[in-house]
Design a protein around this motif. Structure first.
Motif, PDB file in Angstrom:
ATOM      1  N   ALA A   3      -3.356 -10.580   5.037  1.00 61.48           N
ATOM      2  CA  ALA A   3      -3.783 -10.368   3.647  1.00 61.48           C
ATOM      3  C   ALA A   3      -3.413 -11.579   2.795  1.00 61.48           C
ATOM      4  O   ALA A   3      -2.378 -12.220   3.017  1.00 61.48           O
ATOM      5  CB  ALA A   3      -3.127  -9.115   3.088  1.00 61.48           C
ATOM      6  N   ASP A  37      -2.813   5.415   1.620  1.00 59.72           N
ATOM      7  CA  ASP A  37      -3.803   4.398   1.985  1.00 59.72           C
ATOM      8  C   ASP A  37      -3.982   4.261   3.493  1.00 59.72           C
ATOM      9  O   ASP A  37      -4.947   3.642   3.940  1.00 59.72           O
ATOM     10  CB  ASP A  37      -3.411   3.037   1.404  1.00 59.72           C
ATOM     11  N   ASP A  46      -5.294  -6.277   8.728  1.00 57.46           N
ATOM     12  CA  ASP A  46      -6.191  -6.460   7.587  1.00 57.46           C
ATOM     13  C   ASP A  46      -5.454  -6.392   6.252  1.00 57.46           C
ATOM     14  O   ASP A  46      -5.717  -7.185   5.353  1.00 57.46           O
ATOM     15  CB  ASP A  46      -7.298  -5.396   7.593  1.00 57.46           C
ATOM     16  N   LYS A  47      -4.536  -5.453   6.119  1.00 60.12           N
ATOM     17  CA  LYS A  47      -3.896  -5.188   4.828  1.00 60.12           C
ATOM     18  C   LYS A  47      -2.574  -5.924   4.615  1.00 60.12           C
ATOM     19  O   LYS A  47      -2.138  -6.073   3.485  1.00 60.12           O
ATOM     20  CB  LYS A  47      -3.639  -3.679   4.659  1.00 60.12           C
ATOM     21  N   VAL A  48      -1.951  -6.347   5.710  1.00 55.73           N
ATOM     22  CA  VAL A  48      -0.616  -6.942   5.570  1.00 55.73           C
ATOM     23  C   VAL A  48      -0.528  -8.314   6.224  1.00 55.73           C
ATOM     24  O   VAL A  48      -0.329  -9.326   5.553  1.00 55.73           O
ATOM     25  CB  VAL A  48       0.484  -6.019   6.141  1.00 55.73           C
ATOM     26  N   PHE A 102      -5.450  -1.992  10.938  1.00 52.22           N
ATOM     27  CA  PHE A 102      -5.246  -1.772   9.512  1.00 52.22           C
ATOM     28  C   PHE A 102      -4.132  -2.686   8.987  1.00 52.22           C
ATOM     29  O   PHE A 102      -4.273  -3.310   7.934  1.00 52.22           O
ATOM     30  CB  PHE A 102      -4.889  -0.295   9.266  1.00 52.22           C
ATOM     31  N   PHE A 151       0.863  -1.180   0.000  1.00 55.92           N
ATOM     32  CA  PHE A 151       0.000   0.000   0.000  1.00 55.92           C
ATOM     33  C   PHE A 151       0.894   1.222   0.000  1.00 55.92           C
ATOM     34  O   PHE A 151       2.112   1.113   0.136  1.00 55.92           O
ATOM     35  CB  PHE A 151      -0.989  -0.003   1.180  1.00 55.92           C
TER      36      PHE A 151
END
Length: 171
Positions: free
Chosen positions: A99, A41, A94-96, A91, A37
């Motif tokens: 993921a 973001d 969720d994103k890393v 975050f 990201f």
């Protein structure tokens, strides 16, 4: 990345908070460098409070701990900063951390760690002298685990490449 356990000493609380601040911010930088990201973001409200850059976030988090803890028999972050830090941590999960793109690479990372473990178990003299001493005092398995766990991701990957990739194949 665990949150479990509650240190009982002030020193333990400082270490725990310092680790959390450090890991979170360095993981954010790593994810940005890896293209997972971009800075844009990151959650806006958290960035507004904590800071846009790694340096700003770390500084603001540490200042929050200082303001909340100064003169008290406790070490903690101000509520607003703690909540923003927790949201930023969520975050990252969720994103890393959880993921699909990260999970796809876990097998490779595990292979590197397992390879290094087997390598140092069979060649402990290749570890730094400090860990060779630890091996004599605490056992080889513990010393190898401590050495590998102290490696940064880049260091472990570079070490693996050095051991496994022929020089003529490296660019």
């Amino acid at each position: 990345h665990k949150k479990t356990g509650h240190p009982h000493t002030l020193e333990g609380k400082v270490v725990s908070l310092s680790d959390r601040i450090s890991y979170l911010n360095h993981d954010i930088d790593d994810a940005i460098r890896a293209g997972i990201f971009s800075e844009d973001d990151l959650p806006r409200e958290e960035v507004r409070l904590l800071g846009k850059t790694n340096k700003e976030r770390i500084n603001n988090m540490i200042l929050s701990v200082w303001r909340e803890s100064d003169g008290k028999n406790d070490v903690r972050m101000e509520n607003e900063f703690r909540e923003a830090t927790e949201n930023l941590r969520k975050f990252m999960f969720d994103k890393v951390y959880f993921a699909p793109s990260t999970n796809a690479e876990k097998g490779k990372a595990c292979h590197i760690v397992e390879y290094l473990y087997k390598y140092f178990i069979s060649s402990p003299e290749k570890m730094p002298e400090l860990y060779v001493g630890f091996a004599k005092e605490y056992g080889l398995e513990r010393a190898v685990c401590d050495f590998i766990s102290g490696m940064t991701d880049d260091f472990a990957v570079d070490y693996f490449k050095e051991l496994c990739i022929p020089k003529s194949w490296s660019y």
